[in-house]
Design a protein around this motif. Structure first.
Motif, short mmCIF file in Angstrom:
data_model
loop_
_atom_site.label_atom_id
_atom_site.label_comp_id
_atom_site.label_asym_id
_atom_site.label_seq_id
_atom_site.Cartn_x
_atom_site.Cartn_y
_atom_site.Cartn_z
N LYS A 53 0.83 -1.21 0.00
CA LYS A 53 0.00 0.00 0.00
C LYS A 53 0.87 1.26 0.00
O LYS A 53 0.55 2.24 -0.68
CB LYS A 53 -0.92 0.00 1.21
N ILE A 54 1.96 1.23 0.77
CA ILE A 54 2.87 2.39 0.79
C ILE A 54 3.46 2.63 -0.59
O ILE A 54 3.52 3.75 -1.08
CB ILE A 54 3.97 2.18 1.85
N LEU A 55 3.93 1.52 -1.21
CA LEU A 55 4.53 1.63 -2.54
C LEU A 55 3.49 2.12 -3.55
O LEU A 55 3.79 2.99 -4.39
CB LEU A 55 5.09 0.27 -2.95
N LYS A 56 2.30 1.57 -3.47
CA LYS A 56 1.24 1.98 -4.39
C LYS A 56 0.88 3.45 -4.18
O LYS A 56 0.68 4.20 -5.15
CB LYS A 56 0.02 1.10 -4.19
N GLY A 57 0.82 3.86 -2.91
CA GLY A 57 0.51 5.27 -2.63
C GLY A 57 1.62 6.18 -3.13
O GLY A 57 1.34 7.27 -3.67
N LYS A 58 2.87 5.74 -2.96
CA LYS A 58 4.00 6.54 -3.44
C LYS A 58 3.96 6.66 -4.96
O LYS A 58 4.17 7.76 -5.52
CB LYS A 58 5.31 5.89 -2.99
N GLN A 59 3.68 5.56 -5.63
CA GLN A 59 3.58 5.60 -7.09
C GLN A 59 2.42 6.48 -7.55
O GLN A 59 2.54 7.23 -8.51
CB GLN A 59 3.42 4.17 -7.64
N ARG A 60 1.32 6.38 -6.81
CA ARG A 60 0.16 7.20 -7.16
C ARG A 60 0.47 8.69 -6.98
O ARG A 60 0.11 9.53 -7.80
CB ARG A 60 -1.04 6.79 -6.29
N ASN A 61 1.17 9.02 -5.87
CA ASN A 61 1.54 10.42 -5.64
C ASN A 61 2.52 10.94 -6.69
O ASN A 61 2.45 12.11 -7.08
CB ASN A 61 2.14 10.58 -4.24
N GLU A 62 3.42 10.04 -7.12
CA GLU A 62 4.37 10.46 -8.16
C GLU A 62 3.65 10.77 -9.47
O GLU A 62 3.95 11.76 -10.14
CB GLU A 62 5.42 9.36 -8.37
N VAL A 63 2.69 9.92 -9.81
CA VAL A 63 1.91 10.17 -11.02
C VAL A 63 1.08 11.44 -10.87
O VAL A 63 0.99 12.26 -11.80
CB VAL A 63 1.00 8.96 -11.34
N LYS A 64 0.50 11.63 -9.69
CA LYS A 64 -0.30 12.83 -9.44
C LYS A 64 0.56 14.08 -9.51
O LYS A 64 0.15 15.10 -10.10
CB LYS A 64 -0.99 12.72 -8.07
N SER A 117 -4.75 10.50 -9.94
CA SER A 117 -3.46 9.86 -10.25
C SER A 117 -3.40 9.33 -11.67
O SER A 117 -2.44 8.67 -12.04
CB SER A 117 -3.21 8.72 -9.26
N ALA A 118 -4.41 9.64 -12.47
CA ALA A 118 -4.39 9.20 -13.87
C ALA A 118 -3.42 10.08 -14.67
O ALA A 118 -3.35 11.29 -14.46
CB ALA A 118 -5.79 9.27 -14.46
#
Length: 406
Positions: free
Chosen positions: A112-123, A158-159
């Motif tokens: 979840k942390i990794l997914k959130g980090k990736q989502r924030n990077e995309v955002k 995050s799209a």
């Protein structure tokens, strides 16, 4: 369902987890399973979790309780060694399951942390891309980073930003940026005007009013900020630099402005006297304009002791007579007209005229002369025994007004 109970290896929604259908709190097991012997002891042999509604309860899978209850029904009649081996095996199995559950929780948290980090990077990449595109269209960086923009739904997803999506959201974003730009320019304009007004006020505070303008007829200097000569400088375009020197022409006009305002104030007081029934004011000295008012060197009706004004907001009853009184008077009632709270009292004026006749004084005796003489007037028969019988001329007028209310 994203909620996983790793110790029980189940996906549970909160409704199922709390309904007592799949999981049950340990404190309720005995009541829920009355036919299972030693159920409280058996709970120590099973894996548990804290997935229920209570933070202090431990929760068990109901099927696990039923299964171990069936095993215990046959096992409890066996030898002590077999029973001990059964308990040890179940405890070991439960510990193994819960240890594996702990590892799964850690793995799930890390995912979840990794997914959130990736989502924030995309955002964040999307946000920066939107900033760059809006700035490339000529919009101010401060406007495109305004909270109204950054809180827009287009910035909080995050799209990845595609050309098709950009063409869809661009009209709404540009319209919002234009509104923000208008708000920013308005704020900047008000700030600049406030700074210029503060500069003008500081100049007016140190300005020396000509000595030939009585204080009673002086218009408050801060009101001149709205006169054309000051307003023209204050409302110059933003790009124009305004300093103290730019107000010099306006300051040079102040003597004439103050003199004109003084005539207006004086004329207003004379009109109130005429409206109140004063007979010693020549209406022709007022006229339609202020250029026909008699010069200050002539007899000034405002200076006469018979020109008795009273304040509507004060109840001490003392009259305001003459320029000195009027000059020091201030009223808490807010208005744009100087001396708006004053009214002329003809009956009080008649009392002063009677006092002047009693003292064999000229009807045109001024306030200053009366105060300098400081005469006392005797009034016998005053009904209040504690009231003084010898009064100065102002108190005599006040007593008369009080007697009208009795």
């Amino acid at each position: 369902m994203s909620n996983v109970d790793w110790n029980h290896r189940l996906r549970l929604c909160s409704r199922c987890g709390n309904a007592g259908v799949i999981l049950i709190a340990g404190s309720k097991a005995r009541k829920a399973f009355p036919d299972i012997l030693d159920v409280e002891m058996l709970l120590d042999l099973l894996p548990y979790s804290n997935s229920g509604s209570s933070r202090v309860e431990t929760y068990y899978r109901m099927k696990d309780i039923e299964d171990i209850g069936a095993e215990w029904a046959t096992m409890r009649e066996r030898s002590e060694a077999e029973i001990q081996e059964f308990k040890s095996r179940k405890v070991s199995e439960a510990e193994e399951i819960m240890a594996h559950g702990t590892l799964c929780k850690i793995w799930d948290r890390d995912c979840k942390i990794l997914k959130g980090k990736q989502r924030n990077e995309v955002k964040e990449a999307r946000r920066n891309e939107l900033f760059s595109r809006l700035e490339a269209l000529g919009h101010h960086p401060e406007d495109v980073r305004d909270p109204q923009i950054t809180n827009h739904a287009s910035f909080n997803t995050s799209a990845a930003l595609t050309e098709k999506r950009w063409e869809t959201i661009r009209p709404a974003l540009e319209a919002l940026v234009e509104d923000i730009k208008t708000q920013r320019l308005q704020r900047e304009r008000l700030q600049i005007i406030d700074q210029r007004q503060a500069l003008a006020e500081s100049l007016l505070k140190v300005y020396q009013v000509p000595s030939d303008i009585p204080r009673a007829f002086q218009k408050p200097l801060e009101e001149f900020l709205f006169w054309p000569s000051f307003s023209f400088v204050i409302h110059q375009p933003n790009e124009v630099s305004v300093n103290a020197f730019d107000f010099q022409l306006a300051l040079d006009e102040l003597p004439d402005l103050l003199a004109h305002a003084a005539k207006e104030i004086r004329a207003d007081l004379l009109r109130r006297m005429i409206d109140g029934g004063a007979t010693n004011v020549d209406p022709s000295s007022i006229g339609l304009g202020f250029d026909k008012i008699r010069p200050e060197s002539d007899l000034d009706e405002i200076q006469l002791a018979t020109s008795t004004f009273f304040c509507r907001s004060e109840y001490n009853g003392l009259p305001f007579c003459g320029k000195d009184d009027l000059g020091t008077h201030s009223c808490y009632v807010v208005s744009g007209v100087k001396h708006h709270c004053l009214y002329y009292d003809r009956r009080a004026s008649n009392v002063v005229a009677a006092l002047l006749a009693m003292a064999n004084l000229d009807p045109n005796t001024t306030v200053k002369q009366m105060d300098e003489m400081d005469m006392r007037f005797y009034r016998p028969g005053w009904p209040k025994p504690t009231a003084p019988l010898a009064l100065n001329w102002r108190d005599a007028v006040r007593v008369y007004k009080l007697s009208l209310k009795c």
